[in-house]
Design an enzyme around this catalytic site. Structure first.
Site, mmCIF file in Angstrom:
data_model
loop_
_atom_site.group_PDB
_atom_site.id
_atom_site.type_symbol
_atom_site.label_atom_id
_atom_site.label_comp_id
_atom_site.label_asym_id
_atom_site.label_seq_id
_atom_site.Cartn_x
_atom_site.Cartn_y
_atom_site.Cartn_z
ATOM 1 N N TYR B 107 7.884 -11.579 1.764
ATOM 2 C CA TYR B 107 7.467 -12.848 1.568
ATOM 3 C C TYR B 107 8.369 -13.636 0.229
ATOM 4 O O TYR B 107 8.742 -14.284 1.288
ATOM 5 C CB TYR B 107 6.005 -13.071 0.881
ATOM 6 N N GLU B 206 -1.585 19.803 0.883
ATOM 7 C CA GLU B 206 -1.662 18.248 2.157
ATOM 8 C C GLU B 206 -2.668 17.460 2.013
ATOM 9 O O GLU B 206 -2.692 16.358 1.864
ATOM 10 C CB GLU B 206 -0.296 18.885 3.295
#
Ligand SMILES: Nc1ncnc2c1ncn2[C@@H]1O[C@H](COP(=O)(O)OP(=O)(O)O)[C@@H](O)[C@H]1O
Ligand SMILES: [Mg+2]
EC number: 5.6.2.2
Lengths: 574, 455
Positions: B107, B206
């Protein structure tokens, strides 16, 4: 039965013969007749000016003079030509097959027919006589005749004549003919197109055309003006003797009739070009005719063997002195002026010959600018039937524009965009429009039919036309290559200009560590802009590449590894 | 700005070093311009062809191929501008003591450019974040600074608990006092300072859910473990944090992931680096990380029972299933030998065949393709003959893939071979379903004790 027949016999005069066959001379419909009449007088005017070194100024006016007959049109053509000696005037306009142009040199009129056909066509329908004013440069008077043609006798019938002393140096001719015709868009197109195309190859002429408005009566007449833009005239044609290969048996007899008392050797040497003493002897030996024989004493059989001997002999190609090409400069000037094109070029090929007739092919090309809007109606019509690149053909034979039967013409068969590689070899875009002018000048143009609107595919001629069109097309390609390169460079510069200020501003931040950016940024920007300009200029100065234009495609950006990562994304969106 | 924030030293140092690196590179451009040279940036190529596996260090690294990005090249002017713009934004943020996210960078840099070129239809400096992300990577490669070192933040995904204290900013955080929650690994793990700890190894799980279960079970306390989860595909911060635990504290790192090609790949990202972003591996990868499980042999053992060998419905229709299965097993054994496996085949599974029936999931074609990608099509052919994909016309084809070198070791070949043989996969949750106690008290300790892992 045969003895009691009431069959009557009479001789038909040439005037009547040609009037009955007026279609051959182009008088097919009301529209075409008006066009043809204008042409005949207009061409006579050009023959009377430019062939004699006079810069032409020709005014053509068409008007309705008779309120009771709205279909009667009066055609007035005025020129500043050499005029006609007063004594010749009645015959020149009142006798079919009377002409000053039965010579071997390139003129528009050749047969002594044109003016008379128009006059006959006019008088037969309207009953109105033909009027003429004329004065030669050396004459102190202006002569006037009002006459009709006696068709049965092929003789002028003079109704009125007059003469005035000349105060000014004026010389020229004014003819006035009334005929029954039709003033429609079609008629107007024929005549306008004809004049416009003539203006293209005769930029040394002032041409003024005044015509009724097609909207109807009461409206102001319309005036079209082609101004003289150069005082350069094409070199006039020289009269030449015929080349031996070009004559046929009948012509041979006619030529003998002109020199009946000459001995055969003298006859051949004096009557033909390219025949010297040795050639004459060679021919006569082949024909087994004594060189001392008087020409008029040859028997029919001897004539035939003479003719055969001529055909069996080799000669130097015919002289082209009798031809009057337009010339590269004039074609360029005319195309530029009338079509307002961005690019024009032209080529005049070296003289060549076919069957003993010399010819010269010329080609011109026009591209871009206001070409499309300045093209004539007939050319625009032709474009409508094409797929592109669009080719507007401007055909000329002995400086006469050919408006009809385009597709039958050998020029079309060479230059149309399906046949000619405008796109592939000459790099035109599909949507491009190009005007191609081809002029064939010859003492004998090989027309395809009696209409004389298209040229036949004689091989020697075809080759020359093709070479001429290729040459101008090649020059256009060189131009386009240069132009596209220039555009490329300009676009490149624009692209750099888009990013340079942004780069300068951001780099300036590192220079000043965020303080007082303006100065640093401006100076970087200046440096970068200079660099960009230098870069683009350097590119323009590279030697031209003539044969290939490579369209610049943006290279595909460096691709990242293509092995798919089993994960959905390693990069967060936030 | 810095008045009301008490910046810690690590943060300040990182800022200064990153600023210096950026300034050096981009002042060179200014130098070039002043010398009337056309400005250009030399950047290591981030392409697959320039990604090299270093077998010694066991790392994926960027090779030496370079690209020269020139302003005065039509096709590069725009990216050149973007690179300079990105560098300036990062530099300014560093200077102003800010912590932009990559979205912020997008931005901050996005604005309209003047319209001067009909050829270039781009309106803005960049249109999508994809573009700004790409030049951010270029700036990382150019300056040899990772975004974390340039204090650019990203979403925090990884979590850690254990008997350990660390300093983050000006606070000391006790990772053993997180209650049922955990410490979110910060975006800039290099600013973390390890204060003290008591642990024998690091276990990276995980699956977030399994991490939570082990945490509540008290696994880390009992076994002196630093427990980490990447909650799926590991982000950069988690990878860097794990690497630091291994490198600086010398703690062994074990990875626990699903028993399928996807789980294997996650391990590979921790250990070797990501293929598309190899330039960060040098600092993010943990070459010594070990794959603890779940392995295929954990599930099936080394000696896969004949009746659990997969045959396609077609195959069972055409031939004798018994005979086919026997043939497949034989081919499996022969392939193992041919591909250099020399160990014994004596491992016992952690599951009975009854349990397998309940927990195993049938592999999909996609899983198979991924497996082929890991070991390469040659290895696949050795195991399975030709049949992978059945095209509409009935033809079978295998996508060509060279495979990754580190998966072509005999031990891994055996695991993936079993996968090809059984067409089965198993999620860690299934192990937990067999009983959390089994996972925490039997499976994990036994695996570590007997060194039953791959590396
Ligand atoms: N405007 C004119 N100026 C001078 N002479 C003319 C003009 N119009 C006609 N003539 C003369 O009249 C002759 C006959 O003209 P025309 O019937 O058109 O036949 P052609 O033009 O074929 O000779 C021409 O050969 C020419 O000598
Ligand atoms: Mg005439």
């Amino acid at each position: 039965m045969a003895e009691t027949t009431n069959e009557s016999f009479r001789q038909m005069s040439p005037a009547e013969f040609f009037y009955r066959n007026k279609e051959i001379a182009g008088f097919t419909s009301a529209s075409r007749a008006m066009y043809q009449a204008v042409r005949e007088f207009f061409e006579n005017s050009l023959d009377a000016t430019e062939v004699h070194g006079i810069l032409p100024r020709v005014t053509v006016q068409i008007s309705r003079e008779d309120p009771n007959n709205p279909d009667f049109f009066t055609i007035t053509v005025e020129d500043n030509g050499i005029g006609i000696p007063s004594t010749v005037i009645p015959d020149a306009f009142g006798r079919v097959l009377f002409s000053s142009k039965y010579k071997l040199r390139q003129t528009r009129g050749m047969y002594g027919l044109g003016a008379k056909m128009a006059i006959l066509y006019g008088q037969q329908n309207t009953g109105k006589p033909f009027e003429i004013f004329s004065s030669t440069p050396s004459s102190k008077k202006v002569y006037y005749y009002k006459l009709m043609i006696r068709m049965d006798k092929n003789e002028p019938l003079v109704l009125e004549e007059g003469e005035w002393p000349k105060s000014s140096g004026w010389h020229g001719t004014i003819v006035k003919l009334t005929l029954e015709g039709e003033w429609s868009k079609r008629t107007k197109d024929y005549i306008s197109v004809y004049l416009k195309r003539t203006a293209i190859i005769a930029p040394y002429a002032d041409i003024i055309f005044i015509s009724p408005s097609i909207e109807g009566e009461g409206k102001e007449p319309e005036i079209t003006l082609y101004r003289r833009v150069t005082t350069k005239l094409p070199a006039p044609p020289k009269e030449t003797k015929p080349h031996p290969i070009g004559v046929d048996l009948e012509m041979l007899k006619m030529m003998i009739a002109e020199r009946p008392s000459a001995n055969m050797k003298d006859f051949l040497m004096r009557s033909f070009q390219r025949v010297g003493e040795k050639k004459a002897e060679e021919i006569l030996e082949k024909a087994k005719i004594d060189p001392r024989r008087r020409a008029s004493t040859l028997t029919e059989k001897e004539l035939e063997s003479l003719y055969k001997a001529i055909k069996d002999t080799k000669f130097i190609a015919p002289s082209s002195e009798s031809l009057s090409p337009i010339g590269e400069d004039l074609i360029k000037i005319g195309l530029k002026e009338v079509l307002q094109a961005e690019f024009v070029d032209a080529v005049t090929r070296k003289p060549k010959s076919y069957g003993g007739h010399p010819f010269i092919v010329e080609a011109g090309i026009a591209y871009g600018g206001k070409l499309l809007e300045n093209l004539d109606e007939i050319a625009k019509d032709s474009l409508k039937g094409q797929q592109g690149p669009y080719v507007a053909l401007l055909r000329y034979a002995n400086k006469i524009p050919l408006l009809f039967d385009e597709k039958a013409d050998v020029i079309w068969s060479i230059a149309n965009s399906e046949e000619f590689s405008w796109k592939t070899t000459y790099k035109l875009e599909q949507t491009d429009v190009v005007a191609v002018l081809v002029h064939v000048a010859s003492t004998k143009v090989p027309y395809k039919g009696v209409g004389k609107e298209s040229i036949a595919p004689v091989e020697e001629l075809r080759k020359e036309i093709e070479a001429a069109v290729q040459e101008v097309a090649r020059r256009l390609r060189v131009y386009l290559t240069k132009k596209r390169k220039k555009q490329e460079a300009q676009e490149k510069l624009r692209l750099f200009m888009k990013y340079i200020p942004e780069i300068a501003q951001n780099l300036a931040y590192f220079v000043t560590d965020g303080k007082e950016l303006r100065e640093a940024s401006k100076s970087l920007e200046r440096e970068l802009l200079e660099m960009a300009k230098r870069k683009v200029r350097a590119q323009l100065e590279q030697p031209e590449e003539l044969t290939h234009i490579v369209p610049v495609a943006l290279p595909v950006a460096e691709q990242e590894g293509s092995i798919e990562d089993p994960s959905t994304s390693e990069e967060e969106e936030e | 700005m810095s008045g009301n924030v008490i910046q810690d030293k690590a943060d300040q140092r990182a800022r200064e070093e990153s600023m210096k690196a950026i300034r050096e590179i981009f002042l060179k451009l200014v130098e070039q311009i002043k010398n009337k040279e056309e400005p250009s940036l030399v950047i290591k190529k981030r392409t697959l062809s320039n990604t090299i596996y270093d077998p010694k260090r066991k790392l994926l690294l960027l090779g030496n191929q370079k690209l020269v990005r020139k302003l005065f090249d039509e096709s590069e002017a725009r990216t050149f501008m973007q690179t300079v713009l990105m560098a300036r934004i990062i530099y300014e943020a560093l200077k102003n003591n800010e912590y932009p996210t990559i979205r912020d960078l997008f931005y901050r840099g996005k604005h309209t450019l003047p319209y001067t070129s009909p050829r270039d239809r781009f309106k803005n400096t960049w249109e999508e974040q994809k573009e700004s992300d790409a030049v951010l990577r270029d700036v990382e490669v150019l300056t040899n600074k990772l975004r974390e070192e340039m204090l650019i933040l990203s979403k925090e995904k990884g979590k850690v608990v254990g008997d350990m204290r660390l300093r983050s900013g000006n606070d000391i955080i006790d990772l053993s006092k997180m209650g049922h929650g955990a410490y979110a690994i910060e975006s800039t793990p290099d600013l973390i300072e390890f204060v003290d700890y008591s642990a024998d190894y690091v276990l990276v799980v995980e699956k977030d859910a399994v991490f939570q279960q082990l945490h509540r079970y008290g696994y880390w306390r009992k076994n002196k473990v630093i427990l980490v989860t990447s909650a799926g595909q590991p982000d950069r911060a988690t990878r860097r944090f794990v690497r630091r635990l291994n490198e600086e504290l010398k703690l062994p790192v074990y990875i626990l992931a699903d028993s399928d090609p996807y789980g294997f790949y996650i391990y590979s990202v921790f250990k070797i680096g990501s293929i598309t972003l190899s330039y960060e591996s040098e600092r993010l990868a943990t070459p010594k990380a070990r794959f603890l499980g779940v392995t295929m042999s954990d599930v099936f053992g080394d000696d896969v029972p004949l009746n659990e060998i997969y045959i396609t419905p077609e195959e069972s229709r055409i031939g004798n299933p018994e005979k086919l299965r026997r043939e497949k097993k034989e081919r499996f054994l022969k392939a193992l030998k041919d591909l250099g496996y020399k160990g014994k085949l004596s491992k016992e599974p952690f599951m009975t065949s009854e349990e397998r029936k309940n927990f195993i999931i049938r592999a999909k074609e996609q899983d198979l393709e991924r497996a082929v990608e890991l070991v390469g099509d040659k290895v696949y052919k050795a195991f399975a003959g030709e049949q992978l994909k059945t095209t509409r016309s009935g033809k079978k084809s295998v996508k060509k893939s060279p495979g990754y070198q580190w998966f072509q070791e005999p031990k891994w070949i055996k695991e993936i071979g079993i996968f090809f043989l059984t067409h089965s996969k198993l999620e860690i949750e299934a192990m937990a379903s067999k009983g959390l106690k089994f996972l925490a008290e039997e499976y994990l300790p036994k695996k570590i004790e007997t060194k039953d892992y791959l590396d």
